[in-house]
Design a protein around this motif. Structure first.
Motif, short mmCIF file in Angstrom:
data_model
loop_
_atom_site.label_atom_id
_atom_site.label_comp_id
_atom_site.label_asym_id
_atom_site.label_seq_id
_atom_site.Cartn_x
_atom_site.Cartn_y
_atom_site.Cartn_z
N HIS B 86 0.83 -1.20 0.00
CA HIS B 86 0.00 0.00 0.00
C HIS B 86 0.87 1.25 0.00
CE1 HIS B 86 -3.62 -2.33 1.86
NE2 HIS B 86 -3.44 -2.59 0.59
N TYR B 89 2.05 1.85 -3.40
CA TYR B 89 0.93 2.32 -4.21
C TYR B 89 0.67 3.81 -3.96
CZ TYR B 89 -3.35 1.38 -6.81
OH TYR B 89 -4.31 1.33 -7.77
N ILE B 141 -10.15 2.28 8.43
CA ILE B 141 -11.18 2.01 7.44
C ILE B 141 -12.30 3.04 7.54
CG2 ILE B 141 -12.96 0.36 6.74
CD1 ILE B 141 -11.01 -1.88 7.57
N THR B 142 -12.69 3.37 8.77
CA THR B 142 -13.73 4.38 8.96
C THR B 142 -13.32 5.69 8.31
OG1 THR B 142 -14.33 3.32 11.04
CG2 THR B 142 -15.19 5.54 10.67
N VAL B 145 -13.14 5.05 4.10
CA VAL B 145 -14.32 4.84 3.25
C VAL B 145 -14.81 6.15 2.63
CG1 VAL B 145 -16.74 4.14 3.27
CG2 VAL B 145 -15.03 2.65 4.27
N PRO B 146 -14.95 7.22 3.41
CA PRO B 146 -15.35 8.49 2.78
C PRO B 146 -14.33 8.98 1.76
CG PRO B 146 -15.56 8.63 5.17
CD PRO B 146 -14.88 7.34 4.88
N ARG B 149 -14.49 8.72 -2.03
CA ARG B 149 -15.18 9.72 -2.84
C ARG B 149 -14.37 11.01 -2.94
NH1 ARG B 149 -20.19 11.53 -0.69
NH2 ARG B 149 -20.31 12.57 -2.70
N PRO B 154 -6.68 9.52 -8.56
CA PRO B 154 -5.76 8.44 -8.13
C PRO B 154 -5.88 8.12 -6.64
CG PRO B 154 -4.62 9.96 -9.58
CD PRO B 154 -5.96 10.56 -9.31
N ARG B 157 -9.25 6.23 -5.99
CA ARG B 157 -9.20 4.84 -6.46
C ARG B 157 -8.28 4.01 -5.58
NH1 ARG B 157 -9.71 7.78 -11.24
NH2 ARG B 157 -7.44 7.93 -11.55
N VAL B 160 -10.26 2.96 -2.54
CA VAL B 160 -11.20 1.87 -2.79
C VAL B 160 -10.48 0.52 -2.68
CG1 VAL B 160 -12.67 0.79 -4.53
CG2 VAL B 160 -12.73 3.26 -4.22
N ARG B 161 -9.32 0.44 -3.33
CA ARG B 161 -8.59 -0.82 -3.30
C ARG B 161 -8.08 -1.16 -1.92
NH1 ARG B 161 -5.74 1.03 -8.53
NH2 ARG B 161 -7.76 1.40 -9.46
N CYS B 163 -9.09 -0.13 1.02
CA CYS B 163 -10.17 -0.46 1.98
C CYS B 163 -10.53 -1.93 1.91
CB CYS B 163 -11.43 0.34 1.67
SG CYS B 163 -11.49 1.88 2.56
N LYS B 164 -10.65 -2.44 0.70
CA LYS B 164 -11.05 -3.85 0.56
C LYS B 164 -10.02 -4.75 1.19
CE LYS B 164 -13.75 -3.74 -3.66
NZ LYS B 164 -13.30 -2.74 -4.65
N GLU B 165 -8.77 -4.46 0.96
CA GLU B 165 -7.72 -5.33 1.47
C GLU B 165 -7.59 -5.21 2.97
OE1 GLU B 165 -4.44 -4.21 -1.01
OE2 GLU B 165 -5.65 -4.70 -2.78
N SER B 167 -9.90 -4.65 5.11
CA SER B 167 -11.00 -5.24 5.88
C SER B 167 -10.68 -6.69 6.25
CB SER B 167 -12.31 -5.15 5.11
OG SER B 167 -12.21 -5.84 3.89
N PRO C 25 -15.81 -2.97 5.16
CA PRO C 25 -16.40 -1.74 4.65
C PRO C 25 -17.33 -2.08 3.51
CG PRO C 25 -14.20 -1.96 3.83
CD PRO C 25 -14.41 -3.10 4.78
N PRO C 28 -17.79 0.40 -2.01
CA PRO C 28 -18.02 1.68 -2.68
C PRO C 28 -18.30 1.40 -4.15
CG PRO C 28 -15.95 1.69 -1.50
CD PRO C 28 -16.43 0.27 -1.52
N ARG C 38 -18.93 11.19 -8.87
CA ARG C 38 -18.53 10.27 -7.83
C ARG C 38 -19.72 9.46 -7.36
NH1 ARG C 38 -15.34 13.34 -4.92
NH2 ARG C 38 -16.22 15.07 -6.06
N LEU C 44 -21.70 3.25 6.18
CA LEU C 44 -20.64 2.65 6.95
C LEU C 44 -21.11 1.31 7.48
CD1 LEU C 44 -19.03 5.71 8.58
CD2 LEU C 44 -18.03 4.13 6.99
N GLU C 118 -9.70 -11.70 0.67
CA GLU C 118 -8.71 -10.65 0.38
C GLU C 118 -9.09 -9.80 -0.81
OE1 GLU C 118 -5.14 -13.24 0.43
OE2 GLU C 118 -4.28 -11.63 1.62
N PRO C 120 -12.56 -9.14 -2.19
CA PRO C 120 -13.97 -9.48 -2.06
C PRO C 120 -14.84 -9.21 -3.28
CG PRO C 120 -13.38 -7.64 -0.61
CD PRO C 120 -12.12 -8.10 -1.25
N SER C 239 1.07 -6.03 -2.99
CA SER C 239 0.45 -6.15 -1.67
C SER C 239 0.11 -7.58 -1.31
CB SER C 239 -0.86 -5.37 -1.63
OG SER C 239 -0.63 -4.03 -1.90
N LEU C 245 3.13 -4.48 -8.90
CA LEU C 245 2.67 -3.10 -9.02
C LEU C 245 3.24 -2.50 -10.30
CD1 LEU C 245 1.17 -0.72 -7.64
CD2 LEU C 245 3.34 -0.07 -6.62
N GLU C 253 -1.55 6.38 -13.87
CA GLU C 253 -2.22 5.63 -12.82
C GLU C 253 -1.36 4.46 -12.34
OE1 GLU C 253 -5.10 6.45 -11.61
OE2 GLU C 253 -6.11 4.69 -10.80
#
Lengths: 270, 324, 261
Positions: B86, B89, B141-142, B145-146, B149, B154, B157, B160-161, B163-165, B167, C25, C28, C38, C44, C118, C120, C239, C245, C253
């Protein structure tokens, strides 16, 4: 890989197989543990990622192998030891990893040298073991082969960068190879256990892995502008080595750190 | 870093266009014009996030070699690998704004850029690893998540990635504490002790109370920040109180009480003096974390130098080969 | 039959303890391409944990008992909670007769839909790690899963999640087992899996997996965001074990690429 040609009694083959699988598991476990020490200490972030990845691959292999070794042992002794029992409750003299993998991370070059020499061996080994008569061993080998190919490649690239980088890196790489080289012979030394499992088609004859390893290592050394060390092999007292549970002084410290918390809470689940 | 945009006739149009995109909640991408302040704020924020990932590897990485089971060891190695990945990234995302990773690392090593102050607390026992997974990752994470948006493409995005990992790792931390809480007496005490020490610092992860938060207003105007510190802190508490009950552990906050009128849990006030101390560098591990980071960097200098030298030699050989 | 690690002899075969996983979470919504709006603010995570019969250590401020508390979406702590919303709720009756082929088919359908812990956005089916569902020697259904890489730390979670979801659908007798042979390969990621990866900004594996022992260097990897092939590798390891990466020189990007294995 041929079947049980020399007709050794099955009990003997089973005993040797359990011992053999334990060696494979210990190699992977100790190698992984050394790499795990380097978390957040790598020379750059990409390396932190890479070393963690390799450590995790090795640990995964170790877990499957140790679990299997425990179950094989149970068939012989009636007592089951789990992967954790084997990892955390055995003493120094009961580990049968090759001494190479317990050598310390003196500097990054030492890590690279150790990984290069060990991964080179592991790739030859698992390539051969894909044909093992033992399904579990063959299954582990099938996965390990792909992962270890990346490990070996990673180590080789670094060996070349360091060997053919700056004067300092070249000296350090040469010194690291000299420190590790004396422990390579053990990887290719047959004994009763390997003879039995090889004859049964379950394991690989260690001596047979040598030519492929030699060729690859020589290729990397040439590209790196390094020479084969001329240091003599170091055997343990009475000619015994890691496979017989006779290790370097490093292993004791490694195990103390690894086992301490588990041993402090006997019978606990984590 | 960037210089001020020239006050050419086009600049006003660019500013209007930027303002329009923000007002319409659209994404700003690397090649879009952006005001200097926006760029600087993002660099600071993304860099801080990246630094947090790599410094965060230390308190947890401490315990890999001592993990009490092979499964936990594997999970922890994977977590630390994730954090390093991360970090990579996020540094790359920051680089889209015109800085280099080297510059950002220099700023970190010089103490001129920050990382999340939570990592200035020590991991004293094995249970701390679980507490970090549950509380610290949970708070992260809390927060994040916001940010999915956030107006800057960059970064959004990346969030988003990530956060998923993360969790997955939060779940593992929770799982670890769950097992400890139902284990031996010593394990239970270890788990409760860890939660007692990590609860307040995790509340502080959301930053100072809204009234005292310097950067917030502008960040919210630029759609970088979506909710206030206090809003996010409240959300976090609402989540963890029932989770603590599920764990069978208590939170060290006598003021926690369900407030039916507000529809939220009331909770106590963190020690903001301690927070300020830690931010200023006076926390238990500030010195140690930075020292560790600087030392790893310094120890690795010869390695990076070798890699550069080798790459240069190769390039020279390739060009010579082409010329021949 | 090759199997992976099993619980030690004497250990209960069913998971006696159900760890209610803390909710991840929420997803999104995927961002639309360029010039974009967006997505709406995701909710939450709902609170997890049993609404306790007693108020526990936390006082209720307003008068009235625990029944006045407004808990959002609590899942019970004691029995296994299904980890994911969006499917049949807990306790839904299985339609198939136990012991029949229809039962196995339904079990397979359910197991296939379990998300990877990992990544999801992918299901076990998308990833190609659901190996087989068959009848074990004792007549119990056996679900076989295979790890992506040796060290995969998610295997325990995957087994738990599959068992949990099956139990929620009334299939409490199923065993979930790890198998190693034949080894997983990125070739087993389905088309749907590849599509989802790209949709979530991760470049799917290019080409076919290399022969054992070979390390593949991908010739061109498309940027999942802008489609350009002008991308380069920043780090061979990412990761998670399966990823590298990369960065796109066209749109700048950074993105993950699943390495062919």
């Amino acid at each position: 890989m041929s079947g049980n040609e020399n007709g050794a009694p099955q009990a003997e083959v089973d005993t040797a197989t359990a011992a053999y699988v334990l060696r494979l598991g210990d190699d992977a476990l100790i190698a992984s543990q050394r790499l795990a020490e380097l978390a957040a200490r790598g020379p750059q972030l990409e390396e932190d990622v890479a070393l963690a990845n390799i450590a995790l691959d090795l640990l995964g292999q170790a877990r499957v192998l140790l679990d299997y070794a425990g179950r094989l042992e149970e068939q012989l002794t009636g007592v089951l030891r789990t992967e954790d029992d084997l990892a955390f409750l055995r003493d120094e003299r009961q580990f049968c990893n090759a001494r190479l993998v317990e050598l310390p991370n003196t500097d990054f070059a030492h890590t690279v040298a150790r990984q290069l020499l060990f991964s080179g061996y592991a790739l030859e080994l698992y390539t051969a073991l894909q044909g093992s008569a033992d399904e579990t061993v063959a299954g582990v080998a099938g996965k390990a082969v792909k992962e270890v190919a990346y490990h070996r490649d990673h180590a080789a690239r670094w060996a070349v960068r360091l060997g053919d980088g700056t004067e300092e890196s070249s000296e350090r790489m040469a010194a690291a190879l000299e420190a590790c080289w004396p422990y390579t012979g053990e990887l290719f030394t047959p004994d009763e256990v390997t003879r039995t499992v090889a004859a049964a088609g379950v394991g690989a004859d260690p001596a047979g892995l040598r030519p492929g390893w030699d060729a690859f290592i020589d290729g990397v050394l040439a590209e790196a502008g390094l020479h084969r060390p001329e240091t003599a092999q170091i055997t343990g007292p009475a000619g015994l080595g890691g496979r017989q549970g006779v290790h370097t002084e490093h292993l004791g410290y490694l195990l103390a750190e690894m086992q301490h918390i588990h041993r402090s809470h006997p019978g606990a689940t984590w | 870093m960037t210089t001020e945009a020239p006050a050419a006739p086009g600049a006003h149009d660019a500013q209007r266009r930027f303002d329009g995109m923000i007002a319409a909640d659209e994404r700003i991408e690397p090649r879009d014009w952006m005001p200097d302040g926006y760029r600087r704020t993002l660099i600071r924020q993304i860099a801080q996030h990246a630094h947090s990932e790599i410094i965060g590897m230390q308190p947890e990485g401490n315990w890999i070699t001592r993990a009490p089971s092979l499964k936990r060891k594997a999970v922890l190695i994977a977590k630390v690998q994730d954090e390093a990945g991360h970090g990579l990234y996020l540094y790359s995302a920051a680089e889209t704004l015109g800085v280099s990773r080297e510059e950002l690392l220099d700023l970190l090593h010089e103490g001129r850029q920050r990382y999340s102050s939570i990592f200035n607390y020590p991991t004293l026992t094995w249970a701390d690893v679980g507490a970090i997974g549950w509380l610290v990752d949970g708070a992260a994470i809390t927060n994040q998540v916001p940010l999915c948006r956030c107006s800057y493409g960059p970064y959004a995005r990346a969030m988003v990635r990530i956060c998923k990992e993360e969790s997955f790792h939060q779940r593992q931390g929770f799982d670890s504490l769950y097992v400890l809480a139902r284990g031996t007496g010593a394990q239970r005490r270890m788990a409760q002790d860890a939660v007692d020490r990590w609860y307040w610092p995790s509340l502080m992860m959301f930053g100072p109370p809204d009234a005292e938060s310097a950067h917030s207003e502008q960040s919210m105007a630029w759609n970088i920040k979506r909710f206030t510190n206090d809003e996010l802190r409240q959300r976090f508490v609402d989540i963890i109180v029932p989770q603590a009950e599920a764990l069978g552990l208590t939170l060290p906050d006598p003021d926690i009480a369900w407030n039916a009128e507000r529809g939220h849990y009331d909770f106590g006030t963190p020690d903001w003096d301690e927070f300020k101390q830690v931010l200023k560098g006076g926390g238990p591990c500030n010195r140690q974390r930075l020292e560790h980071r600087r030392r790893a960097h310094a120890d690795g200098a010869w390695v990076r130098e070798a890699a550069r030298a080798h790459a240069a030699k190769r390039a020279a050989r390739d060009t010579a080969g082409e010329a021949a | 039959m090759v199997t992976g690690p099993r619980p030690p002899a004497g250990a209960p075969t069913a998971e006696p303890r159900a760890v209610p996983p803390p909710p991840g979470p929420p997803e999104p919504a995927a961002a639309p391409a360029g010039g974009e709006r967006r997505p709406a603010a995701p909710d939450l995570p709902a609170a997890v944990g049993a609404p306790a019969a007693e108020p526990g250590p936390y006082r209720v401020r307003e008068q009235g008992g625990p029944g006045d508390r407004d808990r959002r979406g609590a899942a019970p702590a004691a029995p296994p909670a299904p980890p994911e919303a969006g499917r049949s709720g807990p306790g839904a009756e299985s339609g198939a007769e136990p012991g029949g082929a229809a039962e196995l088919a339904e079990i397979e359908r359910i197991a296939a839909s379990v998300p990877d812990p990992e990544m999801p956005m992918l299901t076990l089916e998308d990833l190609g790690i659901l190996r087989a569902v068959r009848r074990g020697g004792d007549g119990r259904p056996v679900v076989e899963v295979t790890p992506t890489y040796s060290g995969c730390p998610a295997m325990d979670a995957i087994r738990e999640d599959v068992r949990g979801r099956l139990a929620a659908h009334g299939h409490t007798g199923a065993e979930v087992r790890t198998v190693l042979s034949p080894p997983w390969s990125t070739d087993l990621i389905t088309e749907e899996g590849r599509r989802k990866l790209a949709e979530h900004g991760i470049a799917p594996p290019t080409g076919r997996a290399p022969a054992a022992g070979a390390v593949m260097v991908p010739l061109s990897v498309r940027c999942p965001r802008c489609g350009s092939t002008r991308t380069r590798e920043l780090s061979r390891f990412g990761s998670t074990a399966c990823r590298a990466l990369r960065v796109c020189d066209a749109c700048r990007e950074p993105f993950d690429h699943v390495k062919p294995l």
